[in-house]
Design a protein around this motif. Structure first.
Motif, short mmCIF file in Angstrom:
data_model
loop_
_atom_site.label_atom_id
_atom_site.label_comp_id
_atom_site.label_asym_id
_atom_site.label_seq_id
_atom_site.Cartn_x
_atom_site.Cartn_y
_atom_site.Cartn_z
N CYS A 134 -2.25 -19.53 -24.16
CA CYS A 134 -3.24 -20.43 -25.10
C CYS A 134 -2.57 -21.17 -26.28
N CYS A 165 -6.22 -13.93 -33.90
CA CYS A 165 -6.97 -12.85 -33.20
C CYS A 165 -7.20 -11.71 -34.32
N VAL A 168 -13.24 -7.12 -19.85
CA VAL A 168 -12.70 -8.30 -20.18
C VAL A 168 -12.51 -9.29 -18.96
N ALA A 205 -12.86 -13.99 -30.30
CA ALA A 205 -11.61 -13.11 -30.12
C ALA A 205 -11.27 -12.46 -31.06
N SER A 230 -10.85 -21.24 -25.16
CA SER A 230 -10.06 -21.60 -26.32
C SER A 230 -11.18 -22.62 -27.10
N PHE A 260 -7.53 -9.84 -25.12
CA PHE A 260 -7.03 -11.09 -25.13
C PHE A 260 -5.52 -10.86 -24.28
N LEU A 285 -14.05 -14.44 -25.88
CA LEU A 285 -13.86 -13.62 -24.65
C LEU A 285 -15.26 -13.26 -24.02
N MET A 318 -3.66 -12.85 -20.87
CA MET A 318 -3.24 -13.98 -21.47
C MET A 318 -1.76 -14.00 -21.87
N TRP A 368 -11.90 -16.33 -20.94
CA TRP A 368 -11.69 -16.73 -22.01
C TRP A 368 -11.79 -18.07 -22.36
#
Length: 188
Positions: free
Chosen positions: A31, A52, A68, A8, A73, A15, A61, A19, A71
């Motif tokens: 997140c 990021c 996109v 990311a 984490s 993102f 990602l 998100m 995602w």
């Protein structure tokens, strides 16, 4: 169908497209649930924008044909405040700081295409390239049953097993009504 999974870092706008809440005052974790849920929305957004912008970044990602789509984490466990203070997900050893895979998000319209497999592979590779010797996750054990999207955000034991992870310890944590496991994969 072309799938790319990228860190990311340098991809804040991608993102943010799915998100970050679109409406002022909108909810969402951005997140940050495992990182620091005490922060308000503006602080969560700024925290993730900062993450990021620097290496190693907060996760990976997935892009499907350049768009996109998902995602994951992944970061050192020590960067996740909620994990470090958890009463339900145990610390298995104090000497190591494994990289933790804590959540997956696949955008609507991109689901049921196997992107969680690509995201998990990408997360493991990102951790490896960033110097991790150990990666762990905390997925649900569904016993082969389907799990709803909300409860499945942590992944499933079957998914992690398909990617070389081993069950290490059952936890007291649940997602939905389903028990979660600590699963690990050595990288070094």
């Amino acid at each position: 169908m072309s799938i790319d999974v990228l860190p990311a870092t340098g991809h804040w706008d991608d993102f943010a497209t799915f998100m970050v809440p679109r409406k002022p005052g909108g909810g969402g974790c951005v997140c940050m649930s495992y990182r620091d849920a005490r922060l308000g929305m503006p602080e969560r957004i700024e925290y993730m924008r900062s993450e990021c912008s620097a290496e190693p970044g907060p996760g990976v990602l997935a892009y499907l044909d350049g768009e996109v789509a998902g995602w994951c984490s992944v970061a050192p466990k020590s960067t996740y405040r909620r994990l470090m203070n958890s009463r339900t997900i145990p610390h298995l050893d104090e000497e190591r700081d494994p990289w933790s895979i804590v959540c997956f998000v696949v955008r609507g319209g991109f689901r049921k295409r196997g992107l969680m497999h690509d995201l998990l592979d990408g997360a493991v590779e990102h951790a490896r390239v960033s110097g991790a010797a150990l990666v762990e996750g905390y997925p649900v054990d569904t016993g082969g049953e389907r799990v709803d999207v909300i409860s499945g955000y942590v992944g499933t034991v079957a998914l992690f097993e398909k990617h070389g992870f081993s069950r290490v310890q059952a936890t007291d944590a649940h997602s939905g009504a389903t028990q979660r496991w600590v699963m690990r994969r050595e990288l070094g």
